[in-house]
Design a protein around this motif. Structure first.
Motif, mmCIF file in Angstrom:
data_model
loop_
_atom_site.group_PDB
_atom_site.id
_atom_site.type_symbol
_atom_site.label_atom_id
_atom_site.label_comp_id
_atom_site.label_asym_id
_atom_site.label_seq_id
_atom_site.Cartn_x
_atom_site.Cartn_y
_atom_site.Cartn_z
ATOM 1 N N UNK A 4 0.837 -1.206 -0.023
ATOM 2 C CA UNK A 4 0.015 0.065 -0.083
ATOM 3 C C UNK A 4 0.788 1.362 0.061
ATOM 4 N N UNK A 5 2.183 1.194 0.603
ATOM 5 C CA UNK A 5 2.817 2.200 0.517
ATOM 6 C C UNK A 5 3.075 2.708 -0.730
ATOM 7 N N UNK A 6 3.517 1.815 -1.588
ATOM 8 C CA UNK A 6 4.154 2.119 -2.948
ATOM 9 C C UNK A 6 2.996 2.336 -3.894
ATOM 10 N N UNK A 7 1.954 1.791 -3.570
ATOM 11 C CA UNK A 7 0.806 2.032 -4.498
ATOM 12 C C UNK A 7 -0.354 3.162 -4.500
ATOM 13 N N UNK A 8 -0.008 3.672 -2.907
ATOM 14 C CA UNK A 8 -1.017 4.515 -2.390
ATOM 15 C C UNK A 8 -1.328 5.617 -3.491
ATOM 16 N N UNK A 9 -0.344 6.648 -4.172
ATOM 17 C CA UNK A 9 -0.591 7.586 -5.036
ATOM 18 C C UNK A 9 -0.307 7.149 -6.699
ATOM 19 N N UNK A 10 -0.292 5.678 -6.831
ATOM 20 C CA UNK A 10 0.238 5.346 -8.159
ATOM 21 C C UNK A 10 -1.056 5.220 -9.025
ATOM 22 N N UNK A 11 -1.090 5.601 -10.287
ATOM 23 C CA UNK A 11 -1.958 5.658 -11.267
ATOM 24 C C UNK A 11 -1.635 4.936 -12.455
ATOM 25 N N UNK A 178 23.258 7.447 16.383
ATOM 26 C CA UNK A 178 22.887 8.508 17.154
ATOM 27 C C UNK A 178 22.223 9.741 16.128
ATOM 28 N N UNK A 179 22.069 9.288 14.995
ATOM 29 C CA UNK A 179 21.275 10.259 14.020
ATOM 30 C C UNK A 179 19.870 9.629 13.549
ATOM 31 N N UNK A 180 18.812 10.002 13.938
ATOM 32 C CA UNK A 180 17.524 9.747 13.877
ATOM 33 C C UNK A 180 17.129 9.478 12.236
ATOM 34 N N UNK A 181 16.488 8.599 11.570
ATOM 35 C CA UNK A 181 16.103 8.684 10.444
ATOM 36 C C UNK A 181 15.047 9.600 10.134
ATOM 37 N N UNK A 182 14.982 10.555 9.322
ATOM 38 C CA UNK A 182 13.854 11.477 9.039
ATOM 39 C C UNK A 182 12.786 10.830 7.871
ATOM 40 N N UNK A 183 11.622 10.761 8.191
ATOM 41 C CA UNK A 183 10.577 10.294 7.390
ATOM 42 C C UNK A 183 9.629 11.126 6.906
ATOM 43 N N UNK A 184 8.962 11.202 5.803
ATOM 44 C CA UNK A 184 8.905 9.834 5.081
ATOM 45 C C UNK A 184 10.226 9.732 4.115
ATOM 46 N N UNK A 185 10.622 8.520 3.555
ATOM 47 C CA UNK A 185 11.719 8.060 2.678
ATOM 48 C C UNK A 185 11.046 7.341 1.539
ATOM 49 N N UNK A 186 11.605 7.195 0.323
ATOM 50 C CA UNK A 186 11.006 6.625 -0.778
ATOM 51 C C UNK A 186 10.373 5.144 -0.307
ATOM 52 N N UNK A 187 11.219 4.358 0.573
ATOM 53 C CA UNK A 187 10.889 3.200 0.840
ATOM 54 C C UNK A 187 9.877 3.071 2.146
ATOM 55 N N UNK A 189 6.834 5.486 4.827
ATOM 56 C CA UNK A 189 6.312 6.732 5.309
ATOM 57 C C UNK A 189 6.850 7.092 6.772
ATOM 58 N N UNK A 190 6.772 5.771 7.347
ATOM 59 C CA UNK A 190 7.357 6.042 8.663
ATOM 60 C C UNK A 190 8.176 4.883 9.134
ATOM 61 N N UNK A 191 8.664 4.822 10.618
ATOM 62 C CA UNK A 191 9.523 3.925 10.892
ATOM 63 C C UNK A 191 8.971 2.278 11.006
ATOM 64 N N UNK A 192 7.606 2.179 10.965
ATOM 65 C CA UNK A 192 6.936 1.009 11.224
ATOM 66 C C UNK A 192 7.431 0.125 9.966
ATOM 67 N N UNK A 250 5.268 8.132 -6.513
ATOM 68 C CA UNK A 250 5.070 8.452 -5.300
ATOM 69 C C UNK A 250 4.176 9.643 -4.983
ATOM 70 N N UNK A 251 3.774 10.340 -5.993
ATOM 71 C CA UNK A 251 2.929 11.426 -6.026
ATOM 72 C C UNK A 251 3.294 12.675 -5.348
ATOM 73 N N UNK A 252 2.304 13.360 -4.565
ATOM 74 C CA UNK A 252 2.718 14.573 -4.017
ATOM 75 C C UNK A 252 3.740 14.205 -2.679
ATOM 76 N N UNK A 253 4.042 13.152 -2.333
ATOM 77 C CA UNK A 253 4.807 12.662 -1.297
ATOM 78 C C UNK A 253 6.485 12.891 -1.761
ATOM 79 N N UNK A 254 6.759 12.902 -2.894
ATOM 80 C CA UNK A 254 8.009 12.696 -3.463
ATOM 81 C C UNK A 254 8.960 13.844 -3.371
ATOM 82 N N UNK A 255 8.620 14.984 -3.283
ATOM 83 C CA UNK A 255 9.616 16.334 -2.955
ATOM 84 C C UNK A 255 9.972 15.970 -1.523
ATOM 85 N N UNK A 256 9.210 15.721 -0.457
ATOM 86 C CA UNK A 256 9.451 15.741 0.906
ATOM 87 C C UNK A 256 10.594 14.576 1.077
#
Length: 281
Positions: A4-11, A178-187, A189-192, A250-256
């Motif tokens: 669902x992460x990869x297909x959420x905004x896929x057309x 010591x460096x937290x991963x910043x989400x979202x990333x391409x793979x 949306x969050x750490x889950x 990825x749709x509108x999420x990709x720039x972030x």
């Protein structure tokens, strides 16, 4: 869920229309890189990775790629080995929409001779529905990062590889803890949905699965340079070469996602490595 992460905004229909309109006579691998080379490093990294394959014309070679997405690596491999009539390349992805698009893109971009060398399957890389000792090489490119139990996938890779078969990995790993991963990333949306482990842990798991690790290379510096170049291209709104871009996936999420990916590479929260291992009898 990964799918669902990869297909959420896929057309899919819109994407195929764009490809057909841009390349009515069929596209070459580099022309599709914006949508099917979504890993860090793009098509340049893919060509470098495929250099680890050992293929001889006329000698049968069975390749399996796990987590293949839209199949860019498959089409690139087949195009680079046009005289290797005995090569057959199978892709597997857990996202049904990606597998269907992969088939459609193959039908658009591979001629009848090349298309016969490609198979596209949907399934879980942690539970392969394939026979023992079937493949000469198994490739994972940014695939383990979505698997909560990578050791299960490695065990399956070992099982389906022939003796002396090669495991080829191009993966993202956890860097500085010591460096937290910043989400979202391409793979994810969050750490889950993100399951990054340290490269050292992957090496141990590979050896526990029975593999002999023969090479490990840190590609992080190249990955950062590539992402910086991509960021400059994406900032150029006048560029016409971005007709096919990751934003179509990825749709509108990709720039972030792209901004966060660059930050994670810069601060060392993530690393990119190539690891090559063999199944020794």
């Amino acid at each position: 869920m990964v799918a669902s992460h990869y297909s959420e905004q896929l057309n899919p229909a819109e994407l195929l229309c764009r490809v057909k309109a841009a390349f009515p006579e069929g596209a070459l691998p580099h022309q599709l890189a914006g949508i099917d080379q979504l890993h860090i490093g793009g098509i340049r990294a893919s060509k470098k990775l495929l250099g680890n394959l050992e293929t001889d014309p006329g000698i049968p070679c069975e390749i399996l790629e796990i987590g293949a997405g839209l199949g860019g690596l498959q089409r690139l491999c087949i195009s680079l080995l046009p005289k290797h009539s005995a090569l057959h390349y199978t892709t597997l992805d857990i996202t049904p929409g990606f597998s269907q698009l992969n088939r459609e893109l193959n039908s658009l971009c591979l001629n009848s001779c090349h298309a016969g060398r490609a198979s596209v399957l949907t399934g879980d890389g942690q539970q392969l529905a394939m026979a023992d000792n079937q493949f000469d090489a198994v490739i994972l490119q940014h695939s383990l990062l979505n698997m909560p139990a990578p050791q299960r996938c490695l065990a399956e890779c070992y099982r389906v590889l022939k003796p002396d078969g090669k495991l080829i990995l191009h993966e993202v790993f956890r860097g500085n803890p010591d460096q937290a991963i910043i989400f979202p990333v391409p793979w994810a949306s969050d750490e889950d949905d993100s399951h990054l482990i340290r490269a050292e842990a992957l090496l141990s798991q590979s050896e526990a699965a029975g593999f002999t690790v023969i090479s490990q290379k840190n590609w992080s510096a190249e990955a950062l340079e590539w992402r910086q170049q991509q960021s400059r291209k994406e900032a150029d709104t006048t560029a016409t070469s971005a007709a096919l871009s990751p934003q179509m996936i990825f749709g509108t999420r990709f720039p972030q996602m792209a901004t966060n990916l660059l930050s994670n590479l810069k601060n060392g929260a993530i690393q990119v490595h190539e690891i090559i291992a063999e199944k020794k009898p």
